[in-house]
Design a protein around this motif. Structure first.
Motif, PDB file in Angstrom:
ATOM      1  N   THR A 136       0.815  -1.223   0.000  1.00 44.24           N
ATOM      2  CA  THR A 136       0.000   0.000   0.000  1.00 44.24           C
ATOM      3  C   THR A 136       0.848   1.273   0.000  1.00 44.24           C
ATOM      4  N   LYS A 137       2.154   1.109   0.210  1.00 47.82           N
ATOM      5  CA  LYS A 137       3.055   2.257   0.123  1.00 47.82           C
ATOM      6  C   LYS A 137       3.237   2.693  -1.330  1.00 47.82           C
ATOM      7  N   VAL A 138       3.159   1.722  -2.249  1.00 49.74           N
ATOM      8  CA  VAL A 138       3.426   2.024  -3.662  1.00 49.74           C
ATOM      9  C   VAL A 138       2.184   1.874  -4.546  1.00 49.74           C
ATOM     10  N   ILE A 139       1.189   1.106  -4.076  1.00 45.77           N
ATOM     11  CA  ILE A 139      -0.031   0.898  -4.854  1.00 45.77           C
ATOM     12  C   ILE A 139      -1.205   1.539  -4.129  1.00 45.77           C
ATOM     13  N   HIS A 140      -1.906   2.382  -4.806  1.00 47.54           N
ATOM     14  CA  HIS A 140      -3.019   3.110  -4.202  1.00 47.54           C
ATOM     15  C   HIS A 140      -4.325   2.737  -4.896  1.00 47.54           C
ATOM     16  N   VAL A 141      -5.346   2.486  -4.118  1.00 41.71           N
ATOM     17  CA  VAL A 141      -6.677   2.192  -4.643  1.00 41.71           C
ATOM     18  C   VAL A 141      -7.487   3.491  -4.595  1.00 41.71           C
ATOM     19  N   PRO A 142      -8.042   3.912  -5.716  1.00 42.33           N
ATOM     20  CA  PRO A 142      -8.788   5.175  -5.735  1.00 42.33           C
ATOM     21  C   PRO A 142      -9.925   5.200  -4.718  1.00 42.33           C
ATOM     22  N   TYR A 143     -10.023   6.304  -3.991  1.00 42.06           N
ATOM     23  CA  TYR A 143     -11.094   6.576  -3.023  1.00 42.06           C
ATOM     24  C   TYR A 143     -11.034   5.691  -1.771  1.00 42.06           C
ATOM     25  N   VAL A 144      -9.987   4.889  -1.640  1.00 44.24           N
ATOM     26  CA  VAL A 144      -9.826   4.052  -0.444  1.00 44.24           C
ATOM     27  C   VAL A 144      -8.553   4.487   0.279  1.00 44.24           C
ATOM     28  N   PRO A 145      -8.658   5.153   1.433  1.00 44.08           N
ATOM     29  CA  PRO A 145      -7.457   5.551   2.168  1.00 44.08           C
ATOM     30  C   PRO A 145      -6.591   4.336   2.518  1.00 44.08           C
ATOM     31  N   ARG A 146      -5.318   4.581   2.602  1.00 44.72           N
ATOM     32  CA  ARG A 146      -4.362   3.488   2.828  1.00 44.72           C
ATOM     33  C   ARG A 146      -4.650   2.718   4.104  1.00 44.72           C
ATOM     34  N   TYR A 147      -4.926   3.416   5.200  1.00 39.40           N
ATOM     35  CA  TYR A 147      -5.174   2.739   6.470  1.00 39.40           C
ATOM     36  C   TYR A 147      -6.397   1.816   6.376  1.00 39.40           C
ATOM     37  N   ASP A 148      -7.417   2.236   5.624  1.00 35.42           N
ATOM     38  CA  ASP A 148      -8.615   1.408   5.471  1.00 35.42           C
ATOM     39  C   ASP A 148      -8.325   0.176   4.623  1.00 35.42           C
ATOM     40  N   LEU A 149      -7.483   0.350   3.620  1.00 33.47           N
ATOM     41  CA  LEU A 149      -7.103  -0.783   2.776  1.00 33.47           C
ATOM     42  C   LEU A 149      -6.322  -1.819   3.586  1.00 33.47           C
ATOM     43  N   ILE A 150      -5.412  -1.335   4.440  1.00 32.92           N
ATOM     44  CA  ILE A 150      -4.654  -2.259   5.298  1.00 32.92           C
ATOM     45  C   ILE A 150      -5.594  -3.010   6.233  1.00 32.92           C
ATOM     46  N   LEU A 151      -6.578  -2.301   6.787  1.00 36.85           N
ATOM     47  CA  LEU A 151      -7.555  -2.943   7.673  1.00 36.85           C
ATOM     48  C   LEU A 151      -8.313  -4.048   6.943  1.00 36.85           C
ATOM     49  N   HIS A 185      -3.061   9.657  22.125  1.00 32.13           N
ATOM     50  CA  HIS A 185      -3.595  10.817  22.847  1.00 32.13           C
ATOM     51  C   HIS A 185      -2.496  11.551  23.612  1.00 32.13           C
ATOM     52  N   MET A 186      -1.525  10.780  24.145  1.00 33.45           N
ATOM     53  CA  MET A 186      -0.438  11.378  24.927  1.00 33.45           C
ATOM     54  C   MET A 186       0.699  11.886  24.043  1.00 33.45           C
ATOM     55  N   GLY A 187       0.594  11.668  22.726  1.00 28.27           N
ATOM     56  CA  GLY A 187       1.611  12.175  21.808  1.00 28.27           C
ATOM     57  C   GLY A 187       2.841  11.305  21.674  1.00 28.27           C
ATOM     58  N   SER A 188       2.763  10.040  22.115  1.00 23.89           N
ATOM     59  CA  SER A 188       3.930   9.151  22.024  1.00 23.89           C
ATOM     60  C   SER A 188       4.266   8.825  20.578  1.00 23.89           C
ATOM     61  N   TRP A 189       3.265   8.691  19.739  1.00 20.70           N
ATOM     62  CA  TRP A 189       3.440   8.512  18.289  1.00 20.70           C
ATOM     63  C   TRP A 189       2.148   8.928  17.611  1.00 20.70           C
ATOM     64  N   SER A 190       2.144   8.902  16.285  1.00 22.49           N
ATOM     65  CA  SER A 190       0.961   9.369  15.565  1.00 22.49           C
ATOM     66  C   SER A 190       0.776   8.583  14.274  1.00 22.49           C
ATOM     67  N   TYR A 191      -0.437   8.675  13.741  1.00 21.71           N
ATOM     68  CA  TYR A 191      -0.790   8.091  12.443  1.00 21.71           C
ATOM     69  C   TYR A 191      -1.230   9.258  11.561  1.00 21.71           C
ATOM     70  N   PRO A 192      -0.305   9.804  10.785  1.00 19.59           N
ATOM     71  CA  PRO A 192      -0.581  11.076  10.097  1.00 19.59           C
ATOM     72  C   PRO A 192      -1.490  10.980   8.875  1.00 19.59           C
ATOM     73  N   GLU A 193      -1.664   9.805   8.318  1.00 21.65           N
ATOM     74  CA  GLU A 193      -2.459   9.698   7.095  1.00 21.65           C
ATOM     75  C   GLU A 193      -3.957   9.653   7.405  1.00 21.65           C
ATOM     76  N   PRO A 194      -4.794  10.062   6.438  1.00 31.57           N
ATOM     77  CA  PRO A 194      -6.243  10.034   6.662  1.00 31.57           C
ATOM     78  C   PRO A 194      -6.796   8.619   6.593  1.00 31.57           C
ATOM     79  N   GLY A 195      -7.973   8.417   7.149  1.00 32.13           N
ATOM     80  CA  GLY A 195      -8.616   7.105   7.084  1.00 32.13           C
ATOM     81  C   GLY A 195     -10.019   7.154   7.653  1.00 32.13           C
ATOM     82  N   TRP A 196     -10.933   6.408   7.036  1.00 37.39           N
ATOM     83  CA  TRP A 196     -12.298   6.336   7.540  1.00 37.39           C
ATOM     84  C   TRP A 196     -12.378   5.528   8.831  1.00 37.39           C
ATOM     85  N   SER A 197     -11.440   4.612   9.002  1.00 32.95           N
ATOM     86  CA  SER A 197     -11.490   3.696  10.148  1.00 32.95           C
ATOM     87  C   SER A 197     -10.625   4.172  11.312  1.00 32.95           C
TER      88      SER A 197
END
Length: 270
Positions: free
Chosen positions: A31-46, A86-98
């Motif tokens: 999913t780093k190199v192949i993108h599905v239109p209208y499906v955010p990467r995080y949702d595709l991984i899920l 929530h505490m800022g230890s790490w983050s998930y910067p990409e968008p996603g419906w899930s």
């Protein structure tokens, strides 16, 4: 020649035990190199993770009992993720419906993959643990470890105290595993450390592929701090303790059922 054969078989079994973690890594890479239109990467991984989990049960790579343990780890991991993000230890910067409160639901599968590995190894390598320190101390130490992941933001980090207690509690505990007819063993604490190290290696790959991001990786990727090995070490402790305790409970239940069946046969009239 015999040594290399054993090493090959051990490596093959380890690879089979890592099926689910490998699927997650593959999905991160693809999913780093192949993108599905209208499906955010995080949702595709899920979606990939859900399909993989269902397939592993359908093809008997995991049992229903193992699935229950894996689902438990999914919940444990997701709770930790929600708090840490929530505490800022790490983050998930990409968008996603899930994403829930900044945490994509696929993240729980990364914790579940550790449980999947342990369950697979238990079955494929016929794991046995000798010198288990009773039913109470393991639950107490695993609870304290999990609590420390939350409380260290407020009252200090006591991981090294917990690691010291672990060494005291499990210093007599050995884990046995089989490679064909050959039975091998190692101290249980060493197995915690080895698995924790390899998860740290996997974590470096995961952050490189954008699975999540630490604050010092915001502008450019860099190696995850070596200190994280101790965090994964402690997480593996929780994982193995829960699996071992549930396996023990199931073993006792199966033994009781077997004895009941034998007694029923003995009571039957000739």
């Amino acid at each position: 020649m015999k040594f290399w054969r054993k090493l090959w078989i051990f490596g093959w079994k380890e690879a089979l035990c890592c099926i689910f973690p490998v699927i997650i890594f593959a999905s991160l890479a693809i999913t780093k190199v192949i993108h599905v239109p209208y499906v955010p990467r995080y949702d595709l991984i899920l979606m990939i993770c859900i399909v993989a989990q269902v397939a592993m049960v359908l093809f008997s790579l995991e049992t229903i009992d193992e699935l229950k343990v894996i689902c438990l780890f999914h919940v444990i991991g997701l709770a930790l993720e929600l708090y840490k993000v929530h505490m800022g230890s790490w983050s998930y910067p990409e968008p996603g419906w899930s994403k829930i409160y900044g945490v994509p639901l696929y993240s729980g599968f990364m914790y579940a993959s550790v449980a999947s590995y342990i369950c697979q190894a238990w079955r494929r390598m016929d794991l046995r643990i000798i010198g288990w320190p009773g039913p109470v101390l393991p639950w107490l130490i695993s609870g304290a470890i999990y609590l420390n992941f939350f409380t260290h933001h407020f009252i200090g980090d006591y991981r090294w105290v917990l690691i010291g207690l672990l060494c005291l509690i499990f210093y007599k505990t050995q884990i046995y595993f089989k490679v064909e007819e050959l039975s091998l063993r190692m101290p249980l604490v060493v197995s915690f450390l080895l698995v924790g190290f390899f998860i740290w290696v996997a974590e470096n790959i995961s952050t490189l592929l954008g699975a999540w991001r630490y604050p010092d990786q915001e502008h450019a990727w860099q190696m995850v701090h070596l200190g994280k090995i101790s965090s994964w070490f402690l997480l593996v402790v929780i994982s193995l303790i829960i699996v071992a305790q549930l396996k023990h409970v199931k073993g006792q239940r199966d033994l009781s059922d077997h004895k009941a069946a034998l007694q029923s046969e003995a009571d039957m009239p000739n």
